[in-house]
Write a protein that holds these residues in place. Structure first.
Motif, PDB file in Angstrom:
ATOM      1  N   THR A  46       0.830  -1.209   0.000  1.00  0.00           N
ATOM      2  CA  THR A  46       0.000   0.000   0.000  1.00  0.00           C
ATOM      3  C   THR A  46       0.858   1.249   0.000  1.00  0.00           C
ATOM      4  O   THR A  46       0.604   2.201  -0.750  1.00  0.00           O
ATOM      5  CB  THR A  46      -0.929   0.003   1.231  1.00  0.00           C
ATOM      6  N   LEU A  47       1.884   1.284   0.855  1.00  0.00           N
ATOM      7  CA  LEU A  47       2.750   2.458   0.917  1.00  0.00           C
ATOM      8  C   LEU A  47       3.449   2.696  -0.420  1.00  0.00           C
ATOM      9  O   LEU A  47       3.615   3.843  -0.852  1.00  0.00           O
ATOM     10  CB  LEU A  47       3.781   2.297   2.033  1.00  0.00           C
ATOM     11  N   THR A  48       3.841   1.616  -1.093  1.00  0.00           N
ATOM     12  CA  THR A  48       4.486   1.758  -2.400  1.00  0.00           C
ATOM     13  C   THR A  48       3.542   2.397  -3.411  1.00  0.00           C
ATOM     14  O   THR A  48       3.917   3.326  -4.147  1.00  0.00           O
ATOM     15  CB  THR A  48       4.955   0.384  -2.923  1.00  0.00           C
ATOM     16  N   VAL A  49       2.300   1.918  -3.452  1.00  0.00           N
ATOM     17  CA  VAL A  49       1.321   2.467  -4.404  1.00  0.00           C
ATOM     18  C   VAL A  49       0.980   3.917  -4.054  1.00  0.00           C
ATOM     19  O   VAL A  49       0.865   4.770  -4.939  1.00  0.00           O
ATOM     20  CB  VAL A  49       0.047   1.593  -4.425  1.00  0.00           C
ATOM     21  N   VAL A  50       0.847   4.199  -2.770  1.00  0.00           N
ATOM     22  CA  VAL A  50       0.551   5.572  -2.343  1.00  0.00           C
ATOM     23  C   VAL A  50       1.685   6.509  -2.734  1.00  0.00           C
ATOM     24  O   VAL A  50       1.454   7.642  -3.180  1.00  0.00           O
ATOM     25  CB  VAL A  50       0.296   5.617  -0.822  1.00  0.00           C
ATOM     26  N   VAL A  51       2.927   6.045  -2.593  1.00  0.00           N
ATOM     27  CA  VAL A  51       4.080   6.862  -3.001  1.00  0.00           C
ATOM     28  C   VAL A  51       3.990   7.218  -4.487  1.00  0.00           C
ATOM     29  O   VAL A  51       4.189   8.374  -4.883  1.00  0.00           O
ATOM     30  CB  VAL A  51       5.403   6.125  -2.699  1.00  0.00           C
ATOM     31  N   ILE A  52       3.676   6.235  -5.321  1.00  0.00           N
ATOM     32  CA  ILE A  52       3.569   6.474  -6.767  1.00  0.00           C
ATOM     33  C   ILE A  52       2.487   7.519  -7.049  1.00  0.00           C
ATOM     34  O   ILE A  52       2.696   8.481  -7.802  1.00  0.00           O
ATOM     35  CB  ILE A  52       3.254   5.160  -7.504  1.00  0.00           C
TER      36      ILE A  52
END
Length: 426
Positions: A30-36
């Motif tokens: 989730t954090l990876t997708v939110v960063v993008i």
């Protein structure tokens, strides 16, 4: 049904281990997708911040209404915050955030169309829709907290926010090249950044819809329900629990910091242009400001988790006051002091937003969190709209120094609220 030979039912502790492993894995994803999404979202929100007031000044022919764009897209963000919160409550973060960013992209393209045709009504309507991107960019920070442990929530918020920095800082510094590119296409130069915003917001929405699987909020609800089933404590009745006092305190902190920040930030480009600063210098000041809003987030998140929500909220008020004093005392032709003032302004907002968000998350649970968060973000957006509208009027009547000083002093109102909350924590 007969169990397979050699197998046995999983114990409660084994189920807990599986749930915890799934939570950690999905939380990282989730954090990876939110960063993008936040990298794109940062580029989108920078357009309105940097040239929105200048575009309105050019199209309306007056300084007194230059704060209107900030008020309009902040008002639009209020409606969007409500809708994104409700959509997320019903269908999860993926749908709610994806729709919000997509709407913001359409609004940005509408601003470009308004600038080309010279249509003021279209400009106003497009700015309202463009505000959906701002609201969604803020609400995306909550997605990072759905699966975070209580002691890691400040850090989770900060990861979502710091990733906004790349696009948000790059956007203002692309004002001149984007303006030149737009002029080459027959589009007014000040509308150029909104072209970038349209593409960026649309890309952010697409990334969330495509990649945010499984949905962190829906998984958090399933884990909460499973934990309740395994608990030996009898149920205390149905219904969705009410948020705690911390949610109201966090909302107050974020609303006051938003008013002070939007008021000073909105009028600084107009003030600089009146003192013959070029668009490049305006972009530099706003770029530093937005960098200070987001870049310190990782450190701020750690401090919020370790030192506490209340001390960092108080630090926010003090820092915003310092920003207002510096802006008020800075000569109009002094670029250095304006940079310092806007950097302090961004840092104070950063402290207040992360501390306030953590207070809200602490006081809510997955079953009421999106609805409460959406409602609170409506209040924050309306506060910003009020600050943006009032800033132009105050500046026209009394000048930039008085307006900046008033914004800084206003932020100190959060301190008595925090003192009251500590005395009455119920």
């Amino acid at each position: 049904m007969t169990p397979h030979p050699g197998t046995r039912p999983a114990t409660a502790s084994e189920l807990d281990e599986v749930d915890e492993a799934a939570r950690r894995r999905v939380h990282r994803r989730t954090l990876t997708v939110v960063v993008i999404s936040q990298v794109f979202g940062g580029a989108g929100l920078a357009a309105g911040v940097t040239v929105g007031a200048l575009l309105a000044q050019q199209m309306l022919g007056t300084d007194s209404l230059a704060g209107l764009p900030a008020a309009l897209f902040t008002l639009g963000s209020a409606l969007a915050a409500y809708l994104v919160g409700r959509f997320s409550q019903r269908w999860g973060r993926r749908i709610g955030l994806g729709l919000g960013f997509t709407a913001g992209g359409f609004g940005a393209f509408g601003v470009v169309a308004a600038a080309v045709t010279g249509s003021v009504p279209l400009l106003f309507g497009a700015l309202l829709v463009y505000g959906a991107g701002t609201a969604t960019n803020l609400q995306a920070r909550y997605a990072g907290t759905d699966l975070a442990l209580p002691a890691q929530r400040g850090k989770a918020i900060s990861v979502a926010m710091v990733s906004t920095t790349l696009g948000a800082v790059a956007g203002p510094n692309l004002v001149e090249p984007l303006g030149s590119m737009a002029a080459g296409w027959g589009i007014p130069a000040l509308a150029g950044p909104f072209l970038l915003a349209g593409v960026a917001y649309t890309a952010a929405g697409a990334a969330l819809v495509a990649l945010l699987r499984p949905d962190p909020l829906l998984l958090a609800r399933r884990l909460e329900a499973a934990a309740a089933q395994h608990s030996s404590t009898p149920g205390e009745g149905g219904g969705v629990p009410k948020p705690g006092t911390g949610a109201y305190v966090g909302a107050t902190v974020m609303a006051l910091t938003q008013i002070a920040m939007v008021a000073i930030m909105t009028m600084t480009p107009v003030h600089m242009r009146a003192h013959h600063h070029g668009l490049g210098q305006v972009g530099l000041v706003i770029g530093v400001h937005i960098g200070a809003m987001y870049l310190p987030s990782l450190v701020t998140g750690i401090l919020v988790d370790r030192i506490g929500r209340t001390p960092m909220a108080i630090a926010s008020g003090i820092t915003l006051l310092a920003a207002g004093i510096t802006a008020a005392l800075a000569p109009g032709d002094c670029l250095g002091l304006l940079i310092v003032a806007l950097a302090l302004l961004g840092l104070g907002w950063n402290f207040g937003l992360i501390a306030g968000t953590a207070l809200v998350v602490d006081a809510t649970v997955p079953h009421n969190r999106p609805r409460v968060q959406g409602t609170i973000d409506v209040l924050i957006a309306l506060s910003g709209a009020g600050g943006g509208t009032a800033s132009g009027m105050v500046m026209a009547a009394t000048g930039y120094p008085s307006m900046a000083l008033t914004g800084g002093i206003l932020s100190l109102l959060l301190i008595p609220v925090l003192v009251w909350a500590r005395r009455d924590p119920a």
